[in-house]
Structure formats: structure tokens, C-alpha cells
Design a protein around this motif. Structure first.
Motif, PDB file in Angstrom:
ATOM      1  N   ARG A  10      63.467  -6.040 -19.686  1.00 58.60           N
ATOM      2  CA  ARG A  10      62.253  -6.115 -20.492  1.00 58.60           C
ATOM      3  C   ARG A  10      62.281  -7.378 -21.323  1.00 58.60           C
ATOM      4  O   ARG A  10      63.333  -7.816 -21.756  1.00 58.60           O
ATOM      5  N   ALA A  11      61.109  -7.919 -21.551  1.00 57.29           N
ATOM      6  CA  ALA A  11      60.999  -9.059 -22.459  1.00 57.29           C
ATOM      7  C   ALA A  11      61.388  -8.569 -23.856  1.00 57.29           C
ATOM      8  O   ALA A  11      61.251  -7.377 -24.162  1.00 57.29           O
ATOM      9  N   PHE A  13      60.069  -8.524 -26.670  1.00 58.33           N
ATOM     10  CA  PHE A  13      59.066  -7.902 -27.529  1.00 58.33           C
ATOM     11  C   PHE A  13      58.207  -6.872 -26.792  1.00 58.33           C
ATOM     12  O   PHE A  13      57.160  -6.475 -27.280  1.00 58.33           O
ATOM     13  N   ASP A  14      58.645  -6.452 -25.616  1.00 55.85           N
ATOM     14  CA  ASP A  14      57.931  -5.386 -24.909  1.00 55.85           C
ATOM     15  C   ASP A  14      58.141  -4.072 -25.643  1.00 55.85           C
ATOM     16  O   ASP A  14      59.244  -3.764 -26.086  1.00 55.85           O
ATOM     17  N   VAL A  15      57.086  -3.314 -25.760  1.00 50.65           N
ATOM     18  CA  VAL A  15      57.156  -1.991 -26.381  1.00 50.65           C
ATOM     19  C   VAL A  15      56.505  -1.012 -25.411  1.00 50.65           C
ATOM     20  O   VAL A  15      55.384  -1.227 -24.968  1.00 50.65           O
ATOM     21  N   SER A  16      57.214   0.038 -25.099  1.00 50.48           N
ATOM     22  CA  SER A  16      56.697   1.013 -24.137  1.00 50.48           C
ATOM     23  C   SER A  16      55.735   1.989 -24.825  1.00 50.48           C
ATOM     24  O   SER A  16      55.748   2.152 -26.058  1.00 50.48           O
ATOM     25  N   ASP A  17      54.918   2.644 -24.013  1.00 47.64           N
ATOM     26  CA  ASP A  17      54.018   3.672 -24.543  1.00 47.64           C
ATOM     27  C   ASP A  17      54.823   4.797 -25.189  1.00 47.64           C
ATOM     28  O   ASP A  17      54.400   5.363 -26.196  1.00 47.64           O
TER      29      ASP A  17
END
Length: 71
Positions: A10-11, A13-17
Motif C-alpha cells: 500500500r502507498a 497514505f492509503d486508508v482502507s474503508d
């Protein structure tokens, strides 16, 4: 070698649901309280970074002076 699939990278700053849902749940589903909590957390981290940078800078200056490197 493992045959299990590796999680996708994941990058930073990716944030999952799921993470968003967890943040909302931590604030009893109140979006305003969730935003407030996130902003308070961000302000705290920014304050800590500033404090640590100031401490590191003064420590660096003292170390240089103690070694006779000037400044």
C-alpha cells in the motif's frame, strides 16, 4: 517458498474503508467527532515533531561546540 499470497503493498497514505469504519466506530458513528479526533491527533503529532526537531537541533549544536567544531 510459501504458496500463500502476499498482501499487496500500500502507498504510505492509503486508508482502507475498514480503517475509516473503525475510526467512525471509535467515535460512536459521529462524523464530526471523528474529524475532531483526527485533527486533534494530527495537531499533537505536529507539536511532537516540532519539539523533537528543536531538541535535536540544540543537541546537535551542543555536540559540535563540545567537539570544537565551532558554532
Amino acid at each position: 517458498m510459501s504458496s500463500e499470497p502476499q498482501p499487496a503493498e500500500r502507498a504510505p497514505f492509503d486508508v482502507s474503508d475498514t480503517e475509516i469504519e473503525e475510526a467512525l466506530a471509535a467515535c460512536d458513528g459521529d462524523p464530526r467527532a471523528t474529524i475532531r479526533a483526527l485533527l486533534v491527533g494530527q495537531a499533537y503529532l505536529e507539536h511532537e515533531m516540532s519539539r523533537l526537531q528543536a531538541d535535536a537541533s540544540s543537541g546537535f549544536r551542543r555536540r559540535r561546540h563540545a567537539l570544537g567544531d565551532g558554532a
